[in-house]
Enzyme design. Structure first.
Site, PDB file in Angstrom:
ATOM      1  N   GLN A 170      -4.296  -1.811   9.570  1.00 24.35           N
ATOM      2  CA  GLN A 170      -4.248  -2.982   8.835  1.00 24.35           C
ATOM      3  C   GLN A 170      -4.785  -4.278   9.854  1.00 24.35           C
ATOM      4  OE1 GLN A 170      -2.984  -3.682   5.770  1.00 24.35           O
ATOM      5  NE2 GLN A 170      -3.828  -5.636   6.223  1.00 24.35           N
ATOM      6  N   ASP A 230     -10.546   3.212   3.973  1.00 28.09           N
ATOM      7  CA  ASP A 230     -10.501   1.826   3.764  1.00 28.09           C
ATOM      8  C   ASP A 230     -11.895   1.025   4.301  1.00 28.09           C
ATOM      9  OD1 ASP A 230      -9.044  -0.559   3.290  1.00 28.09           O
ATOM     10  OD2 ASP A 230      -8.612  -0.778   5.342  1.00 28.09           O
ATOM     11  N   LYS A 261       0.801  -1.266  -0.082  1.00 30.60           N
ATOM     12  CA  LYS A 261       0.005   0.068   0.149  1.00 30.60           C
ATOM     13  C   LYS A 261       1.012   1.400  -0.015  1.00 30.60           C
ATOM     14  CE  LYS A 261      -3.741  -2.598   2.123  1.00 30.60           C
ATOM     15  NZ  LYS A 261      -4.392  -3.090   3.323  1.00 30.60           N
TER      16      LYS A 261
END
Ligand code: NAP
Length: 280
Positions: free
Chosen positions: A97, A120, A53
């Site tokens: 994450q 996200d 990412k």
């Protein structure tokens, strides 16, 4: 007629070019689109995903800030870190994450992310807004899948869509996105019975199970659209894609289908957040 390859690698490459230009435009106005990534612990797969990412950010000229926390981080410590990023005007997106170590209340931490920085698409509020058809950053994997479907002008209205998997980041938001596009949606999970029969009736199938080649190709109706969100070390997904081009009308390859679209959607949504911040 041959099956359409839903090529996520190619679409994300094209999208990166356009993101890069927009990042340059913002940078010329002294706004640096910035993604903060939070990695807790040292799970090798998570380390790789965060690295990918951040590398993508670098490729498009976007800034990224890496927050790395130790394996024994507490929920309160992680919440504090998220609050600090929420308050940082130079940060436009926050990626926590998944998964975090088991002592942490992951849901509480996801929901601490400022809705405006939830690029996200992991907060309950973002999921609720998206489900209600309101403005929200979608969860990146299903949102990336929808972009791939739309790019290829696949009309899902009226189709029987079967989503196998009901996780908060993938199966559930995928089902709501397909529903919002007027598909008739069935969500399957580990307690579903007669899965093969349900899949045989599907015009569009999304495999989001986490088990290699779990969905068999002989369960798939001829002409169905086949989306495989899975990715396993043996370089296969959750659907048995052997001979899929002879069965499906369109399909995502593994690798090179859903995976690149997930990262691209994260970067795209970070750019959108920066653009919104610039216009306020
Ligand atoms: P997850 O949280 O483990 O969820 C798996 C889902 O599959 C659960 O809802 C589970 O049902 C269901 N399931 C498990 N066994 C089943 C069975 N025998 N029959 C029917 N359903 C079953 O996984 P996830 O995070 O959603 O990820 C799913 C897959 O997508 C994985 O392969 C993962 O690697 C991949 N993924 C890819 C990306 C990407 O960027 N490409 C991103 C995220 C995930 P229950 O709810 O009943 O347990």
């Amino acid at each position: 007629m041959s099956a359409i390859l839903l090529d996520g690698k190619e679409l994300s490459r094209i999208s990166e070019e356009s993101i890069k230009k927009k990042v340059q435009e913002l940078s010329s106005k002294n706004i640096k689109p910035t993604l903060a990534t939070i990695l807790v612990g040292n799970d090798p797969a998570s380390e790789t995903y965060v690295k990918m990412k951040r590398n993508t950010c670098a490729r498009v000229g976007m800034e990224s800030i890496a927050v790395e926390l130790s394996e024994d981080t507490t929920t309160e410590e992680l919440l504090e870190e998220i609050r600090s990023l929420n308050n940082d005007v130079n940060v436009h997106g926050i990626l926590l994450q998944h998964p975090v170590p088991s002592q942490i209340d992951e849901r509480l931490c996801f929901d601490e992310i400022d809705i405006n920085k939830d690029v996200d698409g992991v907060t309950c509020l973002g999921f609720g807004n998206m489900s209600m058809g309101l403005d929200a950053y979608g969860s990146c994997t299903p949102a990336g899948i929808m972009r791939l479907i739309n790019h290829h002008n696949i009309q899902v209205e009226g189709l029987n869509a079967v989503v196998v998997g009901r996780s908060a980041i993938l199966g559930k938001p995928m089902a709501m996105m397909l529903l919002n596009m007027n598909a008739t949606v069935t969500i399957c999970h580990s307690r579903t019975t007669n899965l093969d029969l349900i899949i045989k009736n599907a015009d569009i199938i999304v495999g989001a199970v986490g088990i290699p080649k779990f969905i068999k190709s002989d369960w798939i109706k001829k002409g169905a659209v086949v989306i495989d969100a899975g990715y396993h070390p043996e370089k296969c997904g959750d659907i048995d894609l052997d001979n899929i081009e002879k069965i499906a009308s369109a399909f995502t390859p593994v690798p090179g289908g859903v995976g690149p679209m997930t990262i691209n959607t994260l970067i795209l949504q970070t750019l959108q957040s920066a653009e919104r911040a610039a216009s306020n």
